[in-house]
Scaffold this motif. Structure first.
Motif, short mmCIF file in Angstrom:
data_model
loop_
_atom_site.label_atom_id
_atom_site.label_comp_id
_atom_site.label_asym_id
_atom_site.label_seq_id
_atom_site.Cartn_x
_atom_site.Cartn_y
_atom_site.Cartn_z
N LEU A 48 0.94 -1.21 0.43
CA LEU A 48 0.23 -0.22 0.39
C LEU A 48 1.04 0.67 0.02
O LEU A 48 0.73 2.21 -0.86
N GLU A 49 1.98 1.25 0.84
CA GLU A 49 2.87 2.63 0.78
C GLU A 49 3.19 2.79 -0.50
O GLU A 49 3.82 3.74 -1.13
N GLU A 50 3.69 1.69 -1.40
CA GLU A 50 4.08 1.63 -2.35
C GLU A 50 3.00 2.22 -3.11
O GLU A 50 3.05 2.56 -4.37
N VAL A 51 1.80 1.57 -3.89
CA VAL A 51 1.03 1.83 -4.49
C VAL A 51 0.46 3.75 -3.91
O VAL A 51 0.56 4.03 -4.93
N VAL A 52 1.05 4.19 -2.84
CA VAL A 52 0.53 5.37 -2.60
C VAL A 52 1.43 6.40 -2.61
O VAL A 52 1.18 7.70 -3.68
N THR A 53 2.90 5.80 -3.37
CA THR A 53 4.01 6.91 -3.34
C THR A 53 3.66 7.41 -5.16
O THR A 53 3.54 8.28 -4.74
N GLU A 54 3.77 5.65 -5.94
CA GLU A 54 3.64 5.58 -7.19
C GLU A 54 2.02 6.67 -7.68
O GLU A 54 1.80 7.27 -8.29
#
Length: 172
Positions: A48-54
């Motif tokens: 989720l952290e990776e998705v939010v950053t993207e």
């Protein structure tokens, strides 16, 4: 947890869609009228952290754009779903493609048809009656899109906003 990415149109467009959805869409209480950019997908904390950053990067690179809704259409005979058809434009298609590349899993079940569902899960007779009268309506709606939302699904099946991503806005 299950997530999805959508665009919520302005209140005026949502009100117009809801005037039909409250009668013809069993998902009326689960999520407001929207344009789906990415179907439901699973993600854990790190993902989720990776998705939010993207998503922040995508929003920063995207300028607000206008969409036009000018007819009622259907996915029949595949499903008895009726929707407001959004004219496909490069900006919307590009945004959709970004949600299905890079860090994002490829979970695209159907070709991208930009739309706002106004009726679904109808019996054949209901569908025929409702679509027959709705396809004759003169619909001319222009709306401005300036953000998208990351949604998550609650235990009762409803969806709620996890985060909104405003276009062209720099995040610190």
């Amino acid at each position: 947890m299950k997530y999805g990415i959508v665009i919520f149109p302005t209140k005026a467009v949502q009100d117009e869609a809801n005037s039909y959805r409250k009668r013809y869409d069993p998902h009326y209480a689960l999520i407001p009228p929207h344009i789906t950019l990415k179907e439901a997908f699973e993600a854990d904390g790190d993902q989720l952290e990776e998705v939010v950053t993207e998503l922040k990067h995508i929003a920063n690179e995207t300028e607000p754009f206008k969409i036009n809704i000018n007819k009622v259409s259907t996915f029949a005979p595949v499903t008895n779903t009726i929707y407001f058809k959004i004219e496909p434009i490069k900006e919307l298609n590009d945004l959709y493609k970004k949600m299905h590349s890079g860090t994002f899993s490829e979970n695209q079940e159907y070709a991208f048809v930009p739309h706002i569902t106004i009726a679904q899960k109808l019996s054949h007779d209901e569908y025929s009656d409702i679509f027959g009268s709705m396809k004759m309506k003169d619909i001319q709606i222009e709306d401005t899109v300036d953000r998208f939302q990351l949604m998550y699904q609650l235990d009762n099946g409803s969806w709620t906003v996890h985060d909104s991503f405003v276009f062209g806005k720099e995040f610190v």
